[in-house]
Design a protein around this motif. Structure first.
Motif, PDB file in Angstrom:
ATOM      1  N   SER A  36       0.759  -1.105   0.011  1.00 39.00           N
ATOM      2  CA  SER A  36      -0.107  -0.119  -0.077  1.00 39.00           C
ATOM      3  C   SER A  36       0.980   1.133  -0.093  1.00 39.00           C
ATOM      4  O   SER A  36       0.418   2.271  -0.751  1.00 39.00           O
ATOM      5  N   LYS A  37       2.177   1.162   0.798  1.00 36.47           N
ATOM      6  CA  LYS A  37       2.750   2.582   0.917  1.00 36.47           C
ATOM      7  C   LYS A  37       3.479   2.793  -0.596  1.00 36.47           C
ATOM      8  O   LYS A  37       3.458   3.935  -0.992  1.00 36.47           O
ATOM      9  N   GLY A  38       3.846   1.607  -1.160  1.00 36.04           N
ATOM     10  CA  GLY A  38       4.337   1.978  -2.446  1.00 36.04           C
ATOM     11  C   GLY A  38       3.533   2.361  -3.656  1.00 36.04           C
ATOM     12  O   GLY A  38       3.779   3.104  -4.284  1.00 36.04           O
ATOM     13  N   LYS A  39       2.294   1.676  -3.298  1.00 38.67           N
ATOM     14  CA  LYS A  39       1.217   2.185  -4.477  1.00 38.67           C
ATOM     15  C   LYS A  39       0.674   3.440  -4.442  1.00 38.67           C
ATOM     16  O   LYS A  39       0.528   4.344  -5.165  1.00 38.67           O
ATOM     17  N   LEU A  40       0.518   3.989  -2.902  1.00 40.44           N
ATOM     18  CA  LEU A  40       0.013   5.313  -2.675  1.00 40.44           C
ATOM     19  C   LEU A  40       1.030   6.262  -3.108  1.00 40.44           C
ATOM     20  O   LEU A  40       0.899   7.383  -3.482  1.00 40.44           O
ATOM     21  N   GLN A  41       2.306   5.995  -2.999  1.00 42.35           N
ATOM     22  CA  GLN A  41       3.446   6.916  -3.188  1.00 42.35           C
ATOM     23  C   GLN A  41       3.579   7.046  -4.838  1.00 42.35           C
ATOM     24  O   GLN A  41       3.302   8.134  -5.450  1.00 42.35           O
ATOM     25  N   GLU A  42       3.269   5.848  -5.322  1.00 45.81           N
ATOM     26  CA  GLU A  42       3.378   5.937  -6.878  1.00 45.81           C
ATOM     27  C   GLU A  42       1.931   6.865  -7.576  1.00 45.81           C
ATOM     28  O   GLU A  42       2.363   7.466  -8.526  1.00 45.81           O
ATOM     29  N   LEU A  43       0.783   6.848  -6.753  1.00 53.81           N
ATOM     30  CA  LEU A  43      -0.443   7.433  -7.337  1.00 53.81           C
ATOM     31  C   LEU A  43      -0.422   8.699  -6.669  1.00 53.81           C
ATOM     32  O   LEU A  43      -1.129   9.649  -7.419  1.00 53.81           O
ATOM     33  N   LEU A  44       0.124   9.229  -5.770  1.00 53.19           N
ATOM     34  CA  LEU A  44       0.061  10.507  -5.098  1.00 53.19           C
ATOM     35  C   LEU A  44       1.165  11.404  -5.328  1.00 53.19           C
ATOM     36  O   LEU A  44       0.645  12.831  -5.445  1.00 53.19           O
TER      37      LEU A  44
END
Length: 309
Positions: A36-44
């Motif tokens: 989740s941390k990686g995906k949220l960083q990618e998207l935000l």
């Protein structure tokens, strides 16, 4: 679903200390925090909004920076999402925007309007990815079978930011499994056969690859260059080995239970293998692994040892 001890036994799910599946179905848990941390960083990271007065951009998960165009002064603030759940519409997700003391109300208003819309859009993409990328290759339960609740809190401030998911995030995944039973006779003593499974150098010899063994209850092991990993659950010298056991290409975090019993016979040792929790689609691979890569290779190693002796 029927209660335990009642109804159709095909739909009974019993909790077992050893993790054994009942009727070949069970739930597994996977921790989504790191993903989740990686995906949220990618998207935000990189989200930017602008109007005639100024602009705001999420440059990294540690902070949000805003610049007032006329003065060129930078301002920093906070975006907090107290509750994000796939059960609710993303448009209803609460997004709180605040700023540090001083000027910058124009930027705050910009983030509360255009910025909030873009953040919600990114969170919607995150929830879609949670159901597809994170669970790829798995069979997810319907909402009638289980309720998945994910809470994500984001704090973007000057020095630190937190992206938190409830830990661990439990995703119910039903994996159809089978049980295997195999027997093989070896022309050796129980002591020697047991050592071939428990001495790192001998494991590396029959597997023709690297291995790491922590030979104690709760100890980890890796074999075949990390393609097989697991944990020792029970070790009875020259009698029995019980392991949590998985192949690298199995569904993530899914383990079978492997039991090896060493039974002395007349001049030989019978190895009894019982394995529960093997994914149905990996049954043939599992049989091949034990027959070809374990049993036959161990017999070859024993023959070499005899000839050299």
């Amino acid at each position: 679903m029927a209660k335990w001890g009642q109804g159709d036994p095909r739909w009974i799910v019993e909790e077992r200390e050893d993790g054994t599946n009942v009727n070949n179905w069970h739930w597994t848990e996977r921790d989504a925090t790191t993903w989740s941390k990686g995906k949220l960083q990618e998207l935000l990271v990189g989200i930017a909004v602008e109007n005639e007065a100024g602009c705001c951009e999420i440059s990294e998960l540690k902070q949000v920076e805003g610049i007032i165009k006329e003065s060129g002064v930078k301002h920093k603030g906070l975006i907090e999402i107290p509750n994000l759940s796939e059960e609710n519409e993303v448009d209803d997700t609460e997004v709180n925007v605040s700023k540090k003391k001083g000027d910058g109300d124009i930027l705050k208003d910009l983030m509360k309007t255009a910025g909030t819309a873009k953040v919600r859009e990114a969170l919607g993409d995150y929830l879609k990815a949670l159901k597809t990328e994170f669970t790829m290759g798995m069979i997810l339960p319907t909402k009638a079978m289980a309720t998945q609740e994910l809470t994500v809190k984001r704090k973007l401030i000057e020095t630190t930011s937190q992206v938190q998911a409830s830990s661990p995030v439990a995703l119910g995944v039903r994996i159809p499994t089978v049980a295997l039973h195999m027997m093989e006779l070896f022309d050796t003593t129980v002591e020697q056969l047991y050592s071939i499974f428990t001495v790192q150098d001998l494991v590396q010899k029959f597997s023709k690859s690297s291995a790491v063994l922590e030979l104690e209850k709760g100890g980890k092991f890796q074999m075949f260059d990390g393609n097989i990993t697991g944990e020792y659950m029970e070790l009875l010298t020259n009698k029995k080995i019980v392991m949590k056991w998985r192949c690298r290409n199995w569904p993530e975090e899914h383990y079978a239970t492997v039991v090896l019993n060493f039974v002395p016979t007349l001049g030989q040792t019978e190895l009894q293998l019982d394995c529960k929790g093997v994914p149905v689609c990996k049954e043939e691979n599992m049989k091949f692994c034990w027959q070809k890569q374990h049993f036959e290779e161990i017999k070859g190693l024993l023959q070499l040892t005899t000839l050299r002796g």
